[in-house]
Design a protein around this motif. Structure first.
Motif, mmCIF file in Angstrom:
data_model
loop_
_atom_site.group_PDB
_atom_site.id
_atom_site.type_symbol
_atom_site.label_atom_id
_atom_site.label_comp_id
_atom_site.label_asym_id
_atom_site.label_seq_id
_atom_site.Cartn_x
_atom_site.Cartn_y
_atom_site.Cartn_z
ATOM 1 N N HIS A 97 26.219 23.686 59.275
ATOM 2 C CA HIS A 97 27.005 24.426 60.262
ATOM 3 C C HIS A 97 26.685 25.924 60.180
ATOM 4 O O HIS A 97 26.421 26.564 61.196
ATOM 5 N N GLU A 98 26.696 26.466 58.969
ATOM 6 C CA GLU A 98 26.431 27.910 58.821
ATOM 7 C C GLU A 98 25.006 28.251 59.253
ATOM 8 O O GLU A 98 24.779 29.264 59.917
ATOM 9 N N HIS A 140 37.323 27.778 66.748
ATOM 10 C CA HIS A 140 37.064 26.415 66.272
ATOM 11 C C HIS A 140 37.905 25.411 67.057
ATOM 12 O O HIS A 140 39.009 25.722 67.481
ATOM 13 N N HIS A 173 24.695 28.414 62.964
ATOM 14 C CA HIS A 173 25.256 29.614 63.590
ATOM 15 C C HIS A 173 24.171 30.643 63.917
ATOM 16 O O HIS A 173 24.297 31.421 64.862
ATOM 17 N N ARG A 206 31.132 35.240 62.211
ATOM 18 C CA ARG A 206 31.736 34.003 62.637
ATOM 19 C C ARG A 206 32.159 33.191 61.435
ATOM 20 O O ARG A 206 31.363 32.724 60.665
ATOM 21 N N ALA A 207 33.431 33.084 61.236
ATOM 22 C CA ALA A 207 33.902 32.286 60.116
ATOM 23 C C ALA A 207 34.399 30.973 60.692
ATOM 24 O O ALA A 207 34.769 30.916 61.821
ATOM 25 N N ILE A 208 34.176 30.184 60.156
ATOM 26 C CA ILE A 208 33.709 28.889 59.853
ATOM 27 C C ILE A 208 34.401 27.596 59.893
ATOM 28 O O ILE A 208 35.265 27.338 60.567
ATOM 29 N N PHE A 209 33.818 27.000 58.800
ATOM 30 C CA PHE A 209 34.001 25.613 58.557
ATOM 31 C C PHE A 209 35.074 25.526 57.504
ATOM 32 O O PHE A 209 34.871 25.930 56.377
ATOM 33 N N GLU A 266 31.097 27.555 67.586
ATOM 34 C CA GLU A 266 31.516 26.668 66.498
ATOM 35 C C GLU A 266 31.141 25.223 66.795
ATOM 36 O O GLU A 266 30.702 24.492 65.912
HETATM 37 ZN ZN LIG Z 1 31.466 28.469 62.070
#
Ligand SMILES: [Zn+2]
Length: 670
Positions: A510-511, A632, A514, A4-7, A571
């Motif tokens: 945030h990470e 997101h 997850h 899961r990519a991100i912020f 997210e």
């Molecule tokens: Zn994320």
């Protein structure tokens, strides 16, 4: 499972750097709209100045604080590459490789002169297919070249035993961004498909097909992809690791889809011997094999040719590039012109030999000090998250213990991967742009396939070092922060601490969160898919997650298109949990201090800092795409959607019940 990519974020220090005499709180007043009421629309209050002063640049579909920083990184990379490309002798092997990769991309005269010749042999192979065995052999060839067609085959850690890497078969092969683009019947979706048909026709014509045949080919691709779309699993179900875990023997796969010669394919793809594999979406595999049995040879030729051309259009002539840009960017995302060639070539080198470029980049941008400071911050956030878990009103002691054990087990990776990828066998030629790209894709695929049956290398990264992003890996149970995001302006030790905690703090939080979002929570501390929740805690979690899903489903992306609360749940959960943990960590460090800077209390600066990382402008076309595909939420809701749930925010700005930034039905998971 998919990482899961991100912020994606940025802090406004680029502006400060240009005004060295300004007070160093880090507050970007110009980005704010102080006439807006923070309790009515906090996004407007924090970002209103920025959004009106930063119209969408013509070469972008989306422009925000994060993109500003990516632009800054791009200049650093461009300097490195231009230097490496110009000096012809006395270069290290590394400089030679990145310099030649860049020079090959920049040589548009040679690229245009060659015309279609470089890709012609591959197109001829596709045209020459005459039976099912040829189709299977060509499919394997395309997969080895990194071309997405029909399905994906590769390797992943076994979801239930993350120490070993296994073969994985999963759905794929669509051109448009999601299956819904093929299936929806509203006027906009119909229009998109008409444009897509025209675009495919144009590509076939550029490749030397007559206009009449090209129209037929385009329709064949559309028909085949519509079958794939109809049979595919939807995006929300794809998020659920349990729905995508089906270990089978090769004999079971053969029984599931007997019309496809799996053994021939696995042999042709060059896979090491294996007995079992994860068939991620068995229903899809079964349906596709049945629907495409005896499918016309002409359709396969058209489908493969388009996918080959689409993948490699950026390495072909200007005409191919323009056609590709016209549909995929101008029409579909709303960008009005292409990025400058040099910028596109930086991104090409990053894609081709990213770990070589990353080594040069990190030397220039990321010192031991920065690493130590970020590590300290991560530790502070971890401490806060443990405190948060211990204080949760809805979780039993037993499950809390398991959650804390998982938190303890998280590996923190900061700056760059522990091991750089080896490109010594990859030949890069200054006069072979297409060849470089194909060989790089082949090498990357071979590395992926070789891992089948081997122990998992848990130190591997899925992002290059200059990337302005971060990620959590559920199977490695690791949080990873590439150097691209860990430098000014993301984090600056000279800046006001409240502003720093509001910027990079929620990224780290945030990470971490997850690992405990609606899907991440299904993995344990060893990265294995295993239920460590009591039934009661599970029910409490789902109840709270449903609140978040409902909240975001109520937000409008564009026109009549709403966000999908289930698609964005992971997210949004990470956003909501991450900021809470960052604020707890800040309060711990402040230890009761309440000094105002720039007229704002520490808590107010924290929230403004948070809001300002999400200032953005986006073309309506891109808003529509993202509503259907992006896990997101848009910047506005990453700010307002989160803060309207937080009593700490409402207290900091003295918001009253009934105001828009005070939710009547505040959601809280973590
Ligand atoms: Zn994320």
């Amino acid at each position: 499972m998919k990482i899961r990519a991100i912020f994606l974020l940025a802090l406004p220090l680029l502006a400060l750097a240009q005004k060295p005499s300004a007070p160093s709180s880090g507050l970007d007043s110009a980005a704010m709209n102080k006439t807006a009421d923070p309790c009515v629309d906090f996004y407007q209050y924090a970002c209103g100045g920025w959004t009106s002063n930063n119209p969408l640049p013509s070469d972008r579909a989306r422009w925000g604080r994060f993109a500003e920083v990516t632009d800054h990184n791009e200049k650093v990379l461009l300097d490195i590459l231009q230097g490496a490309a110009v000096i012809r002798d006395a270069r290290s092997a590394l400089d030679r490789k990145i310099g030649d990769a860049y020079a090959a991309c920049m040589d548009t005269t040679a690229i245009n002169q060659k015309g279609i010749a470089p890709i012609k042999p591959e197109l001829d192979r596709i045209t020459g297919m005459s039976n099912k065995a040829d189709v299977v052999a060509e499919l394997a060839r395309l997969h080895r070249m990194g071309v997405d067609a029909l399905f994906n085959f590769g390797s992943r850690p076994d979801a239930k035993d993350s120490t070993r890497t296994i073969a994985v078969l999963s759905q794929g092969g669509l051109s448009l961004p999601d299956r819904e683009y093929y299936l929806k019947t509203d006027p906009k979706s119909v229009e998109i498909r008409q444009h897509f048909l025209q675009h495919m026709k144009n590509m076939f014509v550029l490749a030397g097909t007559s206009a009449e045949s090209a129209a037929g080919y385009a329709q064949s691709v559309m028909d085949l992809e519509t079958i794939l779309a109809k049979d595919a699993m939807d995006r929300v179900s794809l998020r659920d690791p349990n729905k995508n875990y089906h270990i089978m023997t090769r004999a079971e796969l053969a029984a599931l889809a007997p019309s496809f010669p799996w053994d021939d394919y696995f042999h042709a793809i060059g896979a090491p011997a294996f007995e079992t594999l994860n068939v991620s979406q068995p229903d899809t595999v079964q349906k596709i094999a049945s629907d495409l049995q005896g499918y016309p040879m002409e359709s396969w030729r058209a489908y493969f040719a388009y996918h080959l051309l689409r993948t490699h259009a950026p390495q072909l002539t200007e005409a191919f590039e323009n056609e590709t840009f016209d549909f995929w960017n101008r029409y579909l995302t709303g960008a009005r012109e292409q990025r400058p060639r040099s910028a596109r070539c930086v991104s090409t080198v990053d894609k081709t030999v990213g770990d070589l470029l990353g080594q040069k980049y990190i030397d220039l941008t990321f010192g031991a000090d920065a690493k130590a400071q970020i590590t300290q911050l991560v530790d502070a956030l971890e401490k806060a998250m443990a405190q948060d878990i211990r204080g949760l009103p809805w979780m039993t002691e037993e499950t809390k213990k398991a959650a804390l054990a998982k938190l303890q087990a998280i590996t923190n990776n900061v700056g760059a991967p522990k091991k750089w990828r080896d490109y010594s066998k990859l030949a890069i030629a200054r006069d072979d742009f297409l060849g470089n790209s194909i060989r790089a894709a082949q090498a990357a695929y071979a590395q992926r396939i070789e891992k089948i049956g081997k122990p998992t290398d848990k130190t591997e990264w899925t992002m290059t070092t200059p990337t302005v992003n971060a990620f959590y890996s559920p199977q490695n149970n690791s949080i990873n922060f590439p150097a691209g995001i860990l430098q000014p302006p993301f984090f600056d030790p000279r800046r006001d601490i409240a502003f720093n905690f509001g910027g990079v703090g929620p990224v780290i939080g945030h990470e971490m969160t997850h690992g405990f979002d609606d899907q991440g929570r299904k993995f344990d501390g060893d990265g294995n898919l295993r239920d460590w929740w009591s039934a009661a805690d599970n029910a409490e979690f789902e109840k709270r997650a449903a609140c978040v899903a409902n909240e975001y489903s109520g937000f409008t992306a564009v026109d009549d298109v709403k966000l999908n609360g289930r698609q964005t749940l992971g997210e949004n959960t990470a956003d909501n949990g991450g900021i809470r943990v960052a604020l707890m960590a800040l309060k711990d460090v402040l230890n009761g201090k309440t000094d105002k800077v720039d007229g704002l209390t520490p808590e107010q600066r924290f929230f403004v800092g948070y809001g300002q990382i999400w200032c953005e402008n986006m073309a309506p076309q891109e808003r529509r795409n993202r509503a259907m595909t992006d896990p997101h939420s848009p910047g506005r809701y990453r700010v307002n959607g989160v803060l309207q749930n937080m009593p700490e925010f409402q207290q900091a700005f003295s918001c009253k019940a009934g105001q828009p930034m005070v939710s009547e039905n505040a959601c809280r998971v973590w």
